[in-house]
Design an enzyme around this catalytic site. Sequence first.
Site, PDB file in Angstrom:
ATOM      1  CG  ASP A 100      -0.301  -0.312   2.542  1.00  0.00           C
ATOM      2  OD1 ASP A 100       0.939  -0.467   2.584  1.00  0.00           O
ATOM      3  OD2 ASP A 100      -1.022  -0.400   3.554  1.00  0.00           O
ATOM      4  CG  ASP A 103       6.956   5.997   6.452  1.00  0.00           C
ATOM      5  OD1 ASP A 103       6.938   7.160   6.040  1.00  0.00           O
ATOM      6  OD2 ASP A 103       7.033   5.723   7.666  1.00  0.00           O
ATOM      7  CE  LYS A 131       3.003   8.731   4.994  1.00  0.00           C
ATOM      8  NZ  LYS A 131       2.856   8.398   6.439  1.00  0.00           N
ATOM      9  CG  PHE A 152      -0.842   8.214   9.839  1.00  0.00           C
ATOM     10  CD1 PHE A 152       0.296   7.447  10.040  1.00  0.00           C
ATOM     11  CD2 PHE A 152      -2.087   7.583   9.859  1.00  0.00           C
ATOM     12  CE1 PHE A 152       0.205   6.086  10.269  1.00  0.00           C
ATOM     13  CE2 PHE A 152      -2.186   6.215  10.079  1.00  0.00           C
ATOM     14  CZ  PHE A 152      -1.034   5.468  10.283  1.00  0.00           C
ATOM     15  CB  VAL A 153      -2.888   8.682   4.180  1.00  0.00           C
ATOM     16  CG1 VAL A 153      -2.551  10.116   3.787  1.00  0.00           C
ATOM     17  CG2 VAL A 153      -1.754   7.734   3.802  1.00  0.00           C
ATOM     18  CG  ASP A 159      -4.131  -0.199   9.802  1.00  0.00           C
ATOM     19  OD1 ASP A 159      -3.118  -0.222   9.064  1.00  0.00           O
ATOM     20  OD2 ASP A 159      -4.096  -0.501  11.008  1.00  0.00           O
ATOM     21  NE  ARG A 165      -6.183  -3.283   7.874  1.00  0.00           N
ATOM     22  CZ  ARG A 165      -4.863  -3.098   7.930  1.00  0.00           C
ATOM     23  NH1 ARG A 165      -4.239  -2.524   6.933  1.00  0.00           N
ATOM     24  NH2 ARG A 165      -4.174  -3.485   8.985  1.00  0.00           N
TER      25      ARG A 165
HETATM   26  P1  IMP Z   1       8.202   1.418   6.143  1.00  0.00           P
HETATM   27  O1  IMP Z   1       8.856   0.115   6.521  1.00  0.00           O
HETATM   28  O2  IMP Z   1       8.655   2.558   7.035  1.00  0.00           O
HETATM   29  O3  IMP Z   1       8.335   1.769   4.694  1.00  0.00           O
HETATM   30  O4  IMP Z   1       6.690   1.280   6.564  1.00  0.00           O
HETATM   31  C1  IMP Z   1       5.721   0.911   5.716  1.00  0.00           C
HETATM   32  C2  IMP Z   1       4.516   0.491   6.521  1.00  0.00           C
HETATM   33  O5  IMP Z   1       4.162   1.468   7.519  1.00  0.00           O
HETATM   34  C3  IMP Z   1       3.328   0.405   5.606  1.00  0.00           C
HETATM   35  O6  IMP Z   1       3.206  -0.893   5.044  1.00  0.00           O
HETATM   36  C4  IMP Z   1       2.188   0.762   6.525  1.00  0.00           C
HETATM   37  O7  IMP Z   1       1.722  -0.385   7.185  1.00  0.00           O
HETATM   38  C5  IMP Z   1       2.786   1.694   7.546  1.00  0.00           C
HETATM   39  N1  IMP Z   1       2.510   3.111   7.213  1.00  0.00           N
HETATM   40  C6  IMP Z   1       3.406   4.068   6.886  1.00  0.00           C
HETATM   41  N2  IMP Z   1       2.806   5.245   6.668  1.00  0.00           N
HETATM   42  C7  IMP Z   1       1.487   5.027   6.856  1.00  0.00           C
HETATM   43  C8  IMP Z   1       0.325   5.889   6.765  1.00  0.00           C
HETATM   44  O8  IMP Z   1       0.384   7.090   6.458  1.00  0.00           O
HETATM   45  N3  IMP Z   1      -0.881   5.303   7.018  1.00  0.00           N
HETATM   46  C9  IMP Z   1      -1.000   3.990   7.361  1.00  0.00           C
HETATM   47  N4  IMP Z   1       0.057   3.159   7.447  1.00  0.00           N
HETATM   48  C10 IMP Z   1       1.290   3.674   7.202  1.00  0.00           C
HETATM   49 MG    MG Z   2       1.566  -2.436   5.395  1.00  0.00          MG
END
Ligand code: IMP
Ligand code: MG
Length: 176
Positions: A100, A103, A131, A152-153, A159, A165
């Site tokens: 989805d 980050d 992001k 944060f979305v 979710d 969701r």
């Molecule tokens: P990363 O490992 O930091 O890239 O984190 C990714 C995970 O963080 C995603 O798969 C989401 O589950 C969660 N996440 C990051 N930003 C958001 C947001 O804005 N809304 C909801 N979940 C998020």
């Molecule tokens: Mg996820």
Amino acid sequence: MPAPRPGRVLVAEEALAARVAELGREIARDYARSNPVLVGVLLGAVPFVADLVRELPIDLTLDFLRAASYGSATTSSGTVQILTDVTVDVAGRDVLLVDDIVDTGFTLAALKRVLEARRPRSVRTCVLLDKADRRETDITIDYVGFKITNVFVVGYGLDYGGLYRNLPHVAVLDGV
Ligand code: IMP
Ligand code: MG
């Protein structure tokens, strides 16, 4: 203070549908003859994957995996716990990992490494939302739906504490 709720719509339903169709055309072109394995990351990628595969008029195999959601302090160690693994054998296959949102990138980078260890022909990545300013890994995301700022979305799979969701659009979470 009231509980956080979905606020301003960031990506409307129509915009999601149009962009997913565009991504589908691009991916269908790139994988036209390779019968790829499309691996969705549970739970957040479910609405996105469901819409995306219906924009892919090619032969493909669909599978899912579920990873434990750790804070980035843990995932930065390079490990990710797979709670539910794919059942398809990806050896020799072109894999497209679909999530989805990216980050920091730790989650996708770790999942990509897990899949690459199984000797696939290729592993590429696709996310609905990026992001980009938050990235802490050098992972390449091959297909991006929308670049967004650091808000944060929720909705369309994303979710907050397991909620929202099911929204048909992506909204900014208010009250956090
Ligand atoms: P990363 O490992 O930091 O890239 O984190 C990714 C995970 O963080 C995603 O798969 C989401 O589950 C969660 N996440 C990051 N930003 C958001 C947001 O804005 N809304 C909801 N979940 C998020
Ligand atoms: Mg996820």
